[in-house]
Write an enzyme that holds these catalytic residues in place. Structure first.
Site, PDB file in Angstrom:
ATOM      1  CG  ASP A 291     -99.770 -17.102 -35.823  1.00 29.71           C
ATOM      2  OD1 ASP A 291     -99.968 -16.607 -34.700  1.00 29.71           O
ATOM      3  OD2 ASP A 291     -98.715 -16.957 -36.449  1.00 29.71           O
ATOM      4  CD  GLU A 429     -95.945  -9.542 -31.028  1.00 30.12           C
ATOM      5  OE1 GLU A 429     -94.728  -9.798 -31.080  1.00 30.12           O
ATOM      6  OE2 GLU A 429     -96.842 -10.395 -30.979  1.00 30.12           O
ATOM      7  CE  LYS A 548     -92.193  -9.299 -34.260  1.00 37.61           C
ATOM      8  NZ  LYS A 548     -92.770 -10.112 -33.193  1.00 37.61           N
TER       9      LYS A 548
HETATM   10  C1  BGC Z   1     -95.799 -12.165 -34.318  1.00 39.77           C
HETATM   11  C2  BGC Z   1     -97.223 -12.517 -33.972  1.00 39.77           C
HETATM   12  C3  BGC Z   1     -97.445 -13.997 -34.243  1.00 39.77           C
HETATM   13  C4  BGC Z   1     -96.403 -14.815 -33.502  1.00 39.77           C
HETATM   14  C5  BGC Z   1     -96.521 -16.284 -33.789  1.00 39.77           C
HETATM   15  C6  BGC Z   1     -94.851 -13.054 -33.548  1.00 39.77           C
HETATM   16  O1  BGC Z   1     -93.547 -12.786 -33.923  1.00 39.77           O
HETATM   17  O2  BGC Z   1     -95.534 -10.827 -33.974  1.00 39.77           O
HETATM   18  O3  BGC Z   1     -98.123 -11.761 -34.751  1.00 39.77           O
HETATM   19  O4  BGC Z   1     -98.711 -14.371 -33.813  1.00 39.77           O
HETATM   20  O5  BGC Z   1     -95.128 -14.397 -33.887  1.00 39.77           O
HETATM   21  O6  BGC Z   1     -96.417 -16.540 -35.150  1.00 39.77           O
END
Ligand code: BGC
Length: 737
Positions: A291, A429, A548
């Site tokens: 992030d 994911e 997602k």
């Molecule tokens: C997202 C990731 C993100 C993480 C933390 C997850 O739900 O798919 O991209 O890095 O959350 O924010």
């Protein structure tokens, strides 16, 4: 014992009692939402003063008591925070007991899905009241060789001056003291609690207990601390906050800037601290993901000095990343998807599905694209800050080690005559099993591969940017072989990117052959996540064309269409504007936006080509974490999503970007976005961006020390101190005044 239980019961949900302060009318239970009727409650954050206030009107039987709390974490002293309570006996007279203390029996329990994990991280808690009345609490963080000490002092000021001596009581890991004052109806007592926290990781605190006591003694009164706090906070805030015609919008933008600034601050920048996905809160166990890709550009633009710390956090973990690559049989550095103190991979192997109580396999540790995001941040930090020392001594080395990782992960596939990267997961994911083999990891995830191309080319440029002496020193240090830079370019030129027949980039090999859902969200049980819903139904999201969050679309957000097309062309792929449009439409129709990052990425990706659609996503992104009772804001605000919104305004709508030391200015300001002003720093010079439906302007501060080189509409300008460069909407006419 009973006293503590009462107190605790009054505290938790309890606005009234957290942080070890509580009051009660003589003989009654401690005041809190569990014990009293909450007649009125207000809660406000004043960003100008970085202070939160709450007002509670609580009633038990015939007695109403008002508590007005204000609290701030000092912007001047990194270890000090202050809570002030004004407690008023509205309609009664008599004794008021005041309890203050420290409760070491705390655990991380906010995130419901994480309750299966051991939430207790503070152990070996000891308390001692010092001769001067300071309560000193020492403890240790479990699983880490870190000791922690908290010193707290409470000053009580009351008109009646009848303050009884303190009574102390301990229970388990908590220690409280109690004193009693006498109030007449309408009278107010002021309670200041000043707290100092130190750990054994603080540079000047080999003994945190001594340090906590010393900084508390130096701290002075709550009033003087507040003055110092304001003196430190306000200049920083003035340089960061937005301003404009639409007050609610400005407030939203400022909340974002505020949250970024309280997470990556002048103080945290001096610590060995990364950027946790939910800021300094419990969500995601405090882990650092990718992030920072959304956050660091904002920090770099607002307060470049603060951005160096999180990059050093990555540098200190470079050796661990090198070992991880070695353990995987690869070269270079393989950064972990989720990391914490040590830099090791911390991604849990299983994730809990709350819909059916099953533990599902979690393969997200294969999100190796995190490495490219680190390279991206370093390159951009250097470009915007001109911090040559950092780049020479650390930044270039990290970029090169990440590129080396990609060069070794890419294997030549004779069948297609290109390099392939196998066994990875992209930002979406939901797809973690290969459709071909059903094994964890995908082949040729387009996002991973294009960002690997970018990183490989960047490493080549990084090496070439160093002067001969520094280049030779770095090559010796990391045992760089002569043929490696050529190999990086060879892989970048010949890495595979899958396409669907009509020119649409395919998310990974096999995505287009998955099942198509007319309504992706319809696959989910009401309001639940699609992956969990399908698993409960005995199906798997791996079988569906459902994302997602942006994966291919992420490339448009980061690189923009022009640079994406350029990278693809350099790899021999034709990708024209029609294919770009088709690609965006294809994925937007398959996305469920189940990550907070999703809407903001779509807003940025569409800013130039589809402004109205972009604005709709942007407006949705603005609602993230604004209604705390919905969603998961109580687990910590979504830092990446909040920061990303600011990035969309400056980089995508304002069109302010940079390359090779030159500021690029090419606005795409949406008609619906009211006049807004934001500040930014570029190479130590302060600028202000002001956009409206009529024109977007870039103003150089009068006290800048140099002109800023700006490229706009195919021309080069030098923006001298005080000068303004304006681009009119519609005609696109450029004027400098
Ligand atoms: C997202 C990731 C993100 C993480 C933390 C997850 O739900 O798919 O991209 O890095 O959350 O924010």
């Amino acid at each position: 014992m009973r006293e503590r239980r009462d107190l605790a019961r009054g505290i938790p949900a309890a606005p009234a009692g957290c942080d070890g302060l509580a009051v009660r009318r003589g003989g009654e239970p401690w005041l809190g939402t569990h014990t009293a009727q909450l007649v009125r409650y207000t809660h406000a954050l004043d960003m100008e003063t970085a202070q939160a206030t709450r007002t509670l009107l609580l009633r038990i039987a015939d007695g109403t008591t008002q508590i007005v709390e204000s609290r701030f974490v000092s912007a001047a002293h990194p270890s000090v925070f202050v809570i002030r309570w004004h407690v008023t006996a509205c309609d009664w007279s008599g004794p008021l007991d005041i309890a203050d203390g420290t409760d070491g029996d705390v655990r991380n329990a906010i995130v419901e899905r994480q309750r299966a994990f051991d939430g207790r991280h503070i152990v070996d808690v000891m308390h001692a009241i010092q001769p001067d009345g300071v309560l000193l609490t020492s403890a240790r963080l479990s699983g880490a060789q870190v000791s922690i000490a908290i010193g707290s002092r409470v000053d009580v000021q009351c008109a009646s001056d009848e303050i009884a001596p303190r009574v102390e009581w301990k229970e388990g890991a908590a220690c409280f003291t109690r004193r009693t004052v006498h109030l007449r109806a309408g009278e107010t007592v002021c309670i200041d609690k000043i707290v100092s926290v130190h750990t054994s990781r603080d540079a000047l605190a080999p003994d945190p207990a001594d340090a906590a006591l010393a900084s508390l003694r130096r701290a002075g009164s709550a009033d003087s601390l507040y003055d110092a706090h304001l003196r430190a906070w306000q200049p920083t805030w003035d340089g960061v906050r937005a301003d404009g015609d639409d007050e609610p919008l400005v407030r939203q933008l400022n909340l974002r800037a505020f949250h970024v600034l309280q997470t990556v601050s002048a103080h945290s920048a001096l610590e060995d601290a990364g950027i946790p996905a939910r800021g300094w809160q419990e969500g995601y166990h405090g882990h650092v993901f990718w992030d920072d890709l959304f956050v660091l550009p904002v920090v770099t633009r607002d307060e470049p000095d603060h951005a160096r710390g999180p990059l050093l956090y990555r540098y200190r973990r470079l050796d661990v990343a090198r070992s991880a690559a070695r353990a995987a049989g690869l070269e270079g550095a393989m950064y972990p998807w989720r990391s914490a103190a040590t830099g090791d991979e911390e991604t849990p192997r299983l994730q809990f599905n709350p819909l059916d109580g099953h533990w599902m396999r979690d393969h997200t540790r294969l999100e190796q694209h995190v490495g490219s995001s680190i390279a991206w941040n370093i390159w951009r930090y250097w470009g915007a800050s001109a911090d040559d020392g950092f780049f020479r001594d650390r930044g270039a080395e990290m970029i090169i080690e990440i590129a080396r990782f990609w060069a070794s992960a890419a294997t030549f596939d004779e069948r297609i005559g290109r390099y392939a990267i196998d066994c990875v997961i992209g930002p979406d994911e939901y797809h973690d099993l290969s459709p071909q083999t059903n094994r964890p990891g995908l082949r040729n995830n387009a996002y991973t591969n294009v960002m690997a191309m970018w990183t490989l080319r960047c490493a080549h440029k990084a090496l070439a940017s160093l002067v001969e002496r520094d280049r030779a020193a770095l090559a010796r240090k990391i045992a760089l072989r002569d043929d490696e830079p050529d190999r990086w370019l060879d892989v970048a030129r010949n890495l595979a990117v899958p396409f669907v027949d009509d020119g649409v980039i395919e998310q990974f090999e096999g995505f287009a052959r998955l099942r198509r859902a007319a309504d992706p969200k319809g696959l989910a049980d009401d309001g639940a996540r699609v992956d969990w819903s399908l698993e409960r139904a005995g199906d798997t999201v791996n079988a569906w064309q459902v994302s997602k969050q942006p994966d291919v679309v992420m490339l448009f957000y980061l690189l923009g269409e022009t640079k994406l097309r350029e990278l693809l062309a350099q790899a021999g792929y034709a990708f024209d504007a029609t294919a770009a449009r088709r690609t965006l439409d294809y994925y937007l129709a398959r996305m469920t936006h189940e990550s907070s990052l999703s809407q903001v990425v779509c807003a940025g990706a569409l800013a130039r080509g589809q402004p109205e659609r972009s604005w709709a996503y942007f407006s949705n992104a603005l609602t993230t974490d604004v209604t705390p009772l919905e969603g998961s804001a109580h687990e910590g605000l979504h830092l990446g999503a909040l920061a990303g919104t600011l990035d969309v305004v400056v980089r995508h709508y304002g069109g302010v970007d940079f390359e090779d030391g030159v500021l690029q200015f090419d606005p795409a300001w949406p008609r619906a976005l009211p006049r807004t002003r934001l500040s930014l720093m570029f190479r130590h010079q302060q600028l202000q961006l002001e956009g409206s439906a009529q024109a977007v302007a870039l103003r150089a501060a009068r006290d800048n020390t140099q002109g800023v080189a700006v490229a706009a509409r195919g021309r080069r300008f030098v923006l001298e101190p005080g000068a303004v460069l304006t681009i009119r909407a519609g005609s696109g006419a450029v004027a400098i005044t």
